[in-house]
Design a protein around this motif. Structure first.
Motif, PDB file in Angstrom:
ATOM      1  N   THR A  97       0.839  -1.209   0.000  1.00 39.44           N
ATOM      2  CA  THR A  97       0.000   0.000   0.000  1.00 39.44           C
ATOM      3  C   THR A  97       0.874   1.260   0.000  1.00 39.44           C
ATOM      4  O   THR A  97       0.609   2.216  -0.738  1.00 39.44           O
ATOM      5  CB  THR A  97      -0.919   0.022   1.243  1.00 39.44           C
ATOM      6  OG1 THR A  97      -1.712  -1.165   1.220  1.00 39.44           O
ATOM      7  CG2 THR A  97      -1.838   1.224   1.256  1.00 39.44           C
ATOM      8  N   GLN A  98       1.928   1.247   0.825  1.00 42.16           N
ATOM      9  CA  GLN A  98       2.820   2.423   0.882  1.00 42.16           C
ATOM     10  C   GLN A  98       3.449   2.700  -0.476  1.00 42.16           C
ATOM     11  O   GLN A  98       3.565   3.849  -0.899  1.00 42.16           O
ATOM     12  CB  GLN A  98       3.923   2.186   1.927  1.00 42.16           C
ATOM     13  CG  GLN A  98       3.416   2.293   3.348  1.00 42.16           C
ATOM     14  CD  GLN A  98       4.423   1.734   4.355  1.00 42.16           C
ATOM     15  OE1 GLN A  98       5.413   1.108   3.983  1.00 42.16           O
ATOM     16  NE2 GLN A  98       4.164   1.969   5.634  1.00 42.16           N
ATOM     17  N   ASN A 101       0.857   4.206  -2.769  1.00 40.43           N
ATOM     18  CA  ASN A 101       0.650   5.620  -2.408  1.00 40.43           C
ATOM     19  C   ASN A 101       1.768   6.490  -2.972  1.00 40.43           C
ATOM     20  O   ASN A 101       1.538   7.618  -3.401  1.00 40.43           O
ATOM     21  CB  ASN A 101       0.586   5.784  -0.885  1.00 40.43           C
ATOM     22  CG  ASN A 101      -0.705   5.221  -0.326  1.00 40.43           C
ATOM     23  OD1 ASN A 101      -1.648   4.973  -1.075  1.00 40.43           O
ATOM     24  ND2 ASN A 101      -0.755   5.011   0.974  1.00 40.43           N
ATOM     25  N   HIS A 102       2.967   5.933  -2.973  1.00 41.43           N
ATOM     26  CA  HIS A 102       4.110   6.662  -3.498  1.00 41.43           C
ATOM     27  C   HIS A 102       3.935   6.924  -5.006  1.00 41.43           C
ATOM     28  O   HIS A 102       4.203   8.020  -5.505  1.00 41.43           O
ATOM     29  CB  HIS A 102       5.382   5.838  -3.202  1.00 41.43           C
ATOM     30  CG  HIS A 102       6.641   6.533  -3.535  1.00 41.43           C
ATOM     31  ND1 HIS A 102       6.830   7.878  -3.330  1.00 41.43           N
ATOM     32  CD2 HIS A 102       7.792   6.078  -4.089  1.00 41.43           C
ATOM     33  CE1 HIS A 102       8.034   8.215  -3.747  1.00 41.43           C
ATOM     34  NE2 HIS A 102       8.637   7.149  -4.209  1.00 41.43           N
ATOM     35  N   ILE A 104       1.080   7.104  -6.592  1.00 41.65           N
ATOM     36  CA  ILE A 104      -0.008   8.093  -6.722  1.00 41.65           C
ATOM     37  C   ILE A 104       0.558   9.506  -6.503  1.00 41.65           C
ATOM     38  O   ILE A 104       0.252  10.435  -7.248  1.00 41.65           O
ATOM     39  CB  ILE A 104      -1.119   7.807  -5.671  1.00 41.65           C
ATOM     40  CG1 ILE A 104      -1.707   6.407  -5.884  1.00 41.65           C
ATOM     41  CG2 ILE A 104      -2.199   8.884  -5.677  1.00 41.65           C
ATOM     42  CD1 ILE A 104      -2.677   6.269  -7.009  1.00 41.65           C
ATOM     43  N   PHE A 105       1.400   9.640  -5.488  1.00 44.72           N
ATOM     44  CA  PHE A 105       2.003  10.928  -5.169  1.00 44.72           C
ATOM     45  C   PHE A 105       2.812  11.446  -6.379  1.00 44.72           C
ATOM     46  O   PHE A 105       2.664  12.592  -6.800  1.00 44.72           O
ATOM     47  CB  PHE A 105       2.893  10.776  -3.931  1.00 44.72           C
ATOM     48  CG  PHE A 105       3.629  12.024  -3.552  1.00 44.72           C
ATOM     49  CD1 PHE A 105       2.981  13.037  -2.839  1.00 44.72           C
ATOM     50  CD2 PHE A 105       4.959  12.209  -3.908  1.00 44.72           C
ATOM     51  CE1 PHE A 105       3.656  14.207  -2.496  1.00 44.72           C
ATOM     52  CE2 PHE A 105       5.639  13.377  -3.567  1.00 44.72           C
ATOM     53  CZ  PHE A 105       4.981  14.375  -2.866  1.00 44.72           C
ATOM     54  N   GLN A 120      -5.840   3.633  -9.485  1.00 47.17           N
ATOM     55  CA  GLN A 120      -6.965   3.643  -8.530  1.00 47.17           C
ATOM     56  C   GLN A 120      -7.477   2.233  -8.242  1.00 47.17           C
ATOM     57  O   GLN A 120      -7.925   1.920  -7.150  1.00 47.17           O
ATOM     58  CB  GLN A 120      -8.134   4.512  -9.053  1.00 47.17           C
ATOM     59  CG  GLN A 120      -7.823   5.987  -9.107  1.00 47.17           C
ATOM     60  CD  GLN A 120      -7.207   6.514  -7.815  1.00 47.17           C
ATOM     61  OE1 GLN A 120      -7.775   6.339  -6.752  1.00 47.17           O
ATOM     62  NE2 GLN A 120      -6.046   7.128  -7.917  1.00 47.17           N
ATOM     63  N   VAL A 123      -5.431   0.932  -5.498  1.00 49.15           N
ATOM     64  CA  VAL A 123      -5.753   1.584  -4.220  1.00 49.15           C
ATOM     65  C   VAL A 123      -6.932   0.843  -3.569  1.00 49.15           C
ATOM     66  O   VAL A 123      -6.876   0.466  -2.393  1.00 49.15           O
ATOM     67  CB  VAL A 123      -6.104   3.083  -4.434  1.00 49.15           C
ATOM     68  CG1 VAL A 123      -6.654   3.706  -3.163  1.00 49.15           C
ATOM     69  CG2 VAL A 123      -4.898   3.848  -4.938  1.00 49.15           C
TER      70      VAL A 123
END
Ligand code: OFO
Length: 170
Positions: A97-98, A101-102, A104-105, A120, A123
């Protein structure tokens, strides 16, 4: 696609592939110990992670970026208990997940809304998988060292796997 996003997507291919092999090792451990329900659960998880990996490989190719099929890490194959097995499962999902997220960032930083949109799906998937891992670990915490509790846990998880398999076939 920027080189940094291309690299992150390729890293993600590796994480999904590692997760697939890790869950295969966990399935095999459970199989050997006689936890057939837990084994089937992780065999299925392993297959799913492989599909996540392939989905990424296809996407990178569609976007005409370069796919690098990675070398994999050796999975952990020995566990002290069911608790440790599921703790490892949760840790592995939190890690993935981390990383997502990275990505996505980075997509937002570089205004790559196409990759952002594609990611997405991951996610949502991570949200579900973390919730499942956490629920199962909570149950094992309640059970503690009780062997008959482990027996029932294995039987229940078997029913969940069978029910999911039936739904997927409909
Ligand atoms: Fe790939 O779904 Fe979790 O890790």
């Amino acid at each position: 696609m920027t080189t940094s996003i291309e690299k992150l997507l390729n890293d993600q291919v590796k994480y999904e592939a590692n997760a697939s092999m890790q869950y295969l090792a966990m399935a095999s451990w459970a199989d050997e110990k006689g936890y057939n329900g837990v084994a089937d659960f992780f065999y299925l998880q392993s297959e799913e992670e492989r599909l996540h990996m392939t989905k990424l490989v296809k996407f990178i190719n569609e976007r005409s970026a370069k796919v690098i099929i990675p070398e994999l890490s050796k999975p952990k194959s020995d566990f002290e208990s069911l608790n440790q097995l599921f703790e490892f499962f949760l840790e592995s999902e939190v890690f993935v997940t981390q990383q997502i997220n990275h990505i996505i960032f980075e997509c937002l930083q570089h205004k790559d809304y196409n990759v952002h949109n594609f990611m997405q799906w991951y996610v949502t998937e991570q949200l579900e998988e973390e919730a499942v891992a956490k629920t199962l670990l909570d149950k094992l915490m309640i059970i503690g060292d009780d062997k008959s509790g482990h027996y029932l846990f294995d039987r229940d998880i078997n029913m969940i796997v069978t029910a999911n398999a039936d739904t997927n076939q409909e």
